[in-house]
Write an enzyme that holds these catalytic residues in place. Structure first.
Site, PDB file in Angstrom:
ATOM      1  N   VAL A  54       0.827  -1.205   0.000  1.00  0.00           N
ATOM      2  CA  VAL A  54       0.000   0.000   0.000  1.00  0.00           C
ATOM      3  C   VAL A  54       0.861   1.256   0.000  1.00  0.00           C
ATOM      4  CG1 VAL A  54      -1.777   1.288   1.257  1.00  0.00           C
ATOM      5  CG2 VAL A  54      -1.912  -1.204   1.132  1.00  0.00           C
ATOM      6  N   ASN A  55       1.785   1.350   0.928  1.00  0.00           N
ATOM      7  CA  ASN A  55       2.576   2.576   1.066  1.00  0.00           C
ATOM      8  C   ASN A  55       3.566   2.785  -0.077  1.00  0.00           C
ATOM      9  OD1 ASN A  55       1.206   2.529   3.480  1.00  0.00           O
ATOM     10  ND2 ASN A  55       3.008   2.725   4.768  1.00  0.00           N
ATOM     11  N   TYR A  56       4.145   1.670  -0.594  1.00  0.00           N
ATOM     12  CA  TYR A  56       5.197   1.814  -1.605  1.00  0.00           C
ATOM     13  C   TYR A  56       4.854   1.196  -2.960  1.00  0.00           C
ATOM     14  CZ  TYR A  56       8.051   3.771   2.031  1.00  0.00           C
ATOM     15  OH  TYR A  56       8.537   4.583   3.032  1.00  0.00           O
TER      16      TYR A  56
END
Length: 129
Positions: A54-56
């Protein structure tokens, strides 16, 4: 590469994903091995996955958390260490493995995936394929 989701090198995930996208057609496969050997990984696999995916935006294979050094190292890292002579000294050590698995190059945590020397090594190894 051995990874951790709670560390200053964690933004390297973005550059690793870009490298994967750029060279996948030439045979590059980036693989991530989360490890808490350096006490920088979440205990919860779902939290680790959230950071990566999700973040990267990671789309390359990420494996279950495991040891990457010492007697408890997973079999992949035991082979990488045996071939390169280099054990991970911290998170985000990168190993380039030739298609025939005969050559293994080691790059430490501070070498970014978009570092010119690292990219040149990737391109050279892919050219030998």
């Amino acid at each position: 590469m051995n990874s951790a989701s709670q560390w200053g090198f964690t933004p390297q995930f973005k550059a690793l994903q870009a490298l994967q996208e750029k060279y996948a057609d030439q045979g590059l496969v980036v693989m991530g091995f989360p490890s808490d050997d350096f006490r920088q990984e979440h205990d919860d696999a779902a939290k680790t996955a959230e950071v990566c995916y999700v973040n990267y935006g990671v789309k390359f294979p990420m494996f279950a958390s495991s040891a990457v050094r010492g007697d408890d190292a997973n079999l992949v890292f035991k082979a990488l260490i045996a071939k390169s002579g280099e054990s991970p000294s911290w998170n985000f050590n990168k190993y380039l493995v030739s298609a025939d698995e005969q050559q293994v190059l080691h790059f430490g945590s501070r070498t970014s995936p978009d570092d010119a020397e690292f990219v040149a090594a990737v391109e050279k190894m892919l050219a030998k394929k």
